[in-house]
Design a protein around this motif. Structure first.
Motif, mmCIF file in Angstrom:
data_model
loop_
_atom_site.group_PDB
_atom_site.id
_atom_site.type_symbol
_atom_site.label_atom_id
_atom_site.label_comp_id
_atom_site.label_asym_id
_atom_site.label_seq_id
_atom_site.Cartn_x
_atom_site.Cartn_y
_atom_site.Cartn_z
ATOM 1 N N ILE A 384 6.271 17.712 -2.589
ATOM 2 C CA ILE A 384 4.825 17.855 -2.442
ATOM 3 C C ILE A 384 4.372 19.254 -2.846
ATOM 4 C CG2 ILE A 384 2.955 17.929 -0.749
ATOM 5 C CD1 ILE A 384 3.802 15.117 -1.517
ATOM 6 N N SER A 388 1.806 20.069 -5.766
ATOM 7 C CA SER A 388 0.537 20.699 -5.412
ATOM 8 C C SER A 388 0.097 21.733 -6.438
ATOM 9 C CB SER A 388 0.623 21.355 -4.032
ATOM 10 O OG SER A 388 1.478 22.495 -4.063
ATOM 11 N N LEU A 396 -4.226 18.354 1.231
ATOM 12 C CA LEU A 396 -3.010 17.554 1.303
ATOM 13 C C LEU A 396 -3.306 16.072 1.098
ATOM 14 C CD1 LEU A 396 -0.001 17.268 1.789
ATOM 15 C CD2 LEU A 396 -0.450 17.275 4.257
ATOM 16 N N HIS A 397 -4.410 15.576 1.654
ATOM 17 C CA HIS A 397 -4.739 14.162 1.508
ATOM 18 C C HIS A 397 -4.874 13.791 0.034
ATOM 19 C CE1 HIS A 397 -7.214 10.484 1.577
ATOM 20 N NE2 HIS A 397 -6.659 10.261 2.760
ATOM 21 N N LEU A 400 -1.425 13.977 -1.730
ATOM 22 C CA LEU A 400 -0.594 12.812 -1.413
ATOM 23 C C LEU A 400 -1.074 11.574 -2.154
ATOM 24 C CD1 LEU A 400 -0.056 13.229 2.441
ATOM 25 C CD2 LEU A 400 1.746 13.166 0.711
ATOM 26 N N GLU A 401 -2.373 11.327 -2.124
ATOM 27 C CA GLU A 401 -2.912 10.160 -2.818
ATOM 28 C C GLU A 401 -2.581 10.204 -4.304
ATOM 29 O OE1 GLU A 401 -7.127 9.887 -1.887
ATOM 30 O OE2 GLU A 401 -6.693 8.119 -0.656
ATOM 31 N N CYS A 418 2.359 4.709 3.796
ATOM 32 C CA CYS A 418 1.866 6.057 4.106
ATOM 33 C C CYS A 418 0.528 6.056 4.833
ATOM 34 C CB CYS A 418 1.741 6.866 2.816
ATOM 35 S SG CYS A 418 3.298 7.053 1.924
ATOM 36 N N LEU A 422 -1.602 9.460 5.794
ATOM 37 C CA LEU A 422 -2.889 9.741 5.156
ATOM 38 C C LEU A 422 -3.995 9.894 6.190
ATOM 39 C CD1 LEU A 422 -2.644 7.358 2.067
ATOM 40 C CD2 LEU A 422 -2.563 9.862 2.046
ATOM 41 N N TYR A 439 1.749 19.434 6.283
ATOM 42 C CA TYR A 439 2.766 18.404 6.049
ATOM 43 C C TYR A 439 3.510 18.103 7.351
ATOM 44 C CZ TYR A 439 6.792 15.998 3.973
ATOM 45 O OH TYR A 439 7.765 15.083 3.657
ATOM 46 N N CYS A 442 1.551 15.967 9.586
ATOM 47 C CA CYS A 442 1.419 14.619 9.027
ATOM 48 C C CYS A 442 2.644 13.745 9.284
ATOM 49 C CB CYS A 442 1.147 14.694 7.523
ATOM 50 S SG CYS A 442 -0.549 15.154 7.115
#
Length: 566
Positions: A384, A388, A396-397, A400-401, A418, A422, A439, A442
């Motif tokens: 990640i 990034s 982060l959302h 991740l998507e 996930c 999310l 992270y 999450c």
């Protein structure tokens, strides 16, 4: 990178691991043989799907004079000189070398939510010998996955050690309940079907608990055990807990003296793991008065229980989206728990409550489990972080998507569900936290469908972002825990336990910022005892017995700044 996940683990790739697949039905000795090998090695690690299983293995190795640490997301029990570890699979160590490693219930690498943890352990553990225990349905997939690792793979098959007899007739009346029986149920609605019949105590217990136990496996407490807890309570917690535990012991003694034909043990999913451990121990104890079990499908997860006969209360379950028939693997896993080899019940039996369910039961036991096709994956933080850099202004959302939408997968893998991650990311992105902290929150063990649990996470994250330190007393008021008086209050107390469990989990990863681990752990233990007292005092109460005087609501457990959000 997602198309070649074996490259994520360079330490394991330096070895040519000797991988042995121990496959067969339940009660075939596959895990036993793997554990015997683990005991004989100079260093090793056991990875299981449940904290209770990790606890059992650690206890077994230590009794065998093989020092073994117990490590789960919320527990660290270190033993002097230990070179062995028993861990939950999420805690699998992929940065150390071992002589021997075991991954139990390896077929769970196909699980939509937890499969990625099994895949990580499979690809990442650096061990000379890797023993994989589970269903034969996982063999072709694992063989295909390990082609690219260069490991030496062999399959060792096992046959069931004790007979399993599917009965041709249903249970019929609850007067036919016998010692060692286990009634398996999957929902409150199904438990409601267990109506009072005759003068059998087990029926009365199931009926009185039915309105609020979503996943049952309840096991009672002996008076001696409760007395011991009471003594411990004085030294470790407080006199209030001492008095409450004493009351349970006295109440329990009266129940034994006036009890009926059977006493019932119960285990359900939201019951604290500490309670489930004690419950399983009581049911397995031949000297215990609790000789019948009411359980969820959790018993199919390798728990060692002395069950004579499995009785399915239904052959359907709600899987989160729809009501469906049980699958062949689910039926075989659960049914196979009857007749444990070496127990007091050398022949296992299985039947249903209703005659119309018998055909599905019989056909499933004769059918092979469908072959697994894919193993779960989930991006670790390093992936990640690298990704990034392509989206430097995104939260982060969004990262991740974007990652999940564009990841290129090998045909042997799927990306784990996930949805929960999310949900957390959507909130965490509003806070001034670094990517690694986001992270961490999450992937924490939070139930976002539980209002109290999710609010606990958000308060922890908010306090951490604002102050850098999270004191438990700021969102939880110690000393206010009490026995719930209603099913709703029981669920609330179970949710409080989840919040405390989450605090402990975070304290092991952000130790300086979550300094109240000892307090959280002690309050967790009190939660567990109070839940059991509720089940003892209300769940087992005779219909005509005097009701306990109501106590005040559990909403006072949470501080005001948390309650306002509920």
């Amino acid at each position: 990178m997602f198309s070649r996940p074996h490259t994520w683990y360079p330490l394991a790739r330096k070895k040519v691991r000797k991988v042995t697949l121990h496959v067969g039905p339940t009660n075939s000795g596959k895990t036993y043989h793997a554990l015997k090998r683990l005991e004989s090695c100079s260093s090793g690690i056991y990875c299981g799907p449940l904290r209770l299983l990790a606890w059992e293995v650690a206890n077994r190795l230590n009794k065998a004079k093989v020092p073994c640490d117990l490590i789960t997301g919320q527990e660290r029990e270190e033993v002097d000189g230990a070179k062995h570890k028993a861990v939950t699979v999420e805690m699998a160590d992929v940065i150390s070398d071992y002589e021997c490693a075991i991954i139990d219930e390896i077929q769970m690498l196909g699980c939509k939510t937890r499969g990625f943890s099994f895949t990580r352990a499979l690809l990442g553990i650096s061990a000379d010998e890797l023993h994989l225990c589970g269903d034969p349905a996982a063999v072709p997939l694992i063989q295909e996955i390990l082609k690219v690792t260069g490991d030496d793979v062999k399959v060792q098959s096992y046959e069931r050690l004790s007979p399993l007899v599917p009965l041709k007739v249903p249970l019929g009346s609850f007067s036919n309940i016998q010692k060692g029986d286990c009634i398996v149920t999957f929902s409150r609605r199904e438990i409601y079907r267990l109506k009072y019949e005759g003068n059998v105590a087990i029926k009365k217990l199931v009926n009185s608990c039915s309105g609020y136990l979503p996943k049952l496996t309840f096991i009672g407490l002996s008076r001696a055990v409760l007395r011991n807890w009471s003594i411990a309570a004085v030294s470790n917690f407080d006199m209030v807990l001492h008095r409450r535990t004493q009351a349970v012991a006295d109440s329990f003694e009266a129940k034994i003296e006036t009890g009926g034909k059977h006493l019932c043990s119960v285990v359900y999913g939201s019951l604290p793991p500490e309670t489930r451990t004690r419950q399983a121990t009581m049911f397995n104890d031949a000297t215990s008065e609790f000789d019948v079990l009411v359980a969820s499908d959790a018993i199919g997860m390798g728990l060692n229980l002395n069950i004579s006969r499995i009785i399915f209360s239904t052959m359907q379950k709600f899987d989160g989206s729809e009501m469906r028939d049980l699958t062949v693997p689910e039926i075989k896993q659960i049914a196979g728990r009857a007749g444990r080899y070496g127990s007091h019940f050398p022949v296992g039996e299985v039947t249903c409550l209703d005659p119309e369910d018998l055909p599905l039961l019989h056909s499933s036991l004769k059918s092979p489990s469908p072959t697994l096709e894919c193993a779960g994956l989930f991006p670790n933080f390093d992936l990640i972080f690298m990704y990034s850099r392509l989206l430097p202004k995104s939260g982060l959302h969004e990262i991740l998507e974007h990652f999940l939408e564009n990841a290129k997968l090998s045909e042997n893998y799927f990306i784990a569900n996930c949805e929960e991650v999310l949900k957390v990311a959507a909130y965490i992105d509003e806070l001034p936290l670094g990517l690694q902290d986001k992270y961490l929150f999450c992937i924490s063990p939070v139930d976002m469908n539980d209002d109290i649990s999710s609010q606990g996470l958000t308060q922890f994250a908010q306090n951490y972002a604002e102050k850098g330190i999270v004191r438990l007393k700021e969102i939880f008021t110690p000393g206010t825990l009490q026995v719930p008086k209603t099913p709703g209050a029981l669920r609330e107390l179970e949710s409080i336990h989840k919040v405390l469990d989450l605090y402990v989990w975070l304290s092991y990863r952000l130790e300086e910022s979550f300094p109240d681990r000892e307090l959280a752990s002690s309050q967790k233990a009190i939660c567990s005892l109070l839940i059991e007292e509720f089940l003892e005092r209300l769940g087992w109460q005779n219909p005509g017995a005097k009701r306990i005087r109501p106590r005040r609501s559990l909403t006072s457990l949470l501080s005001q700044n948390v309650r306002q959000h509920l």
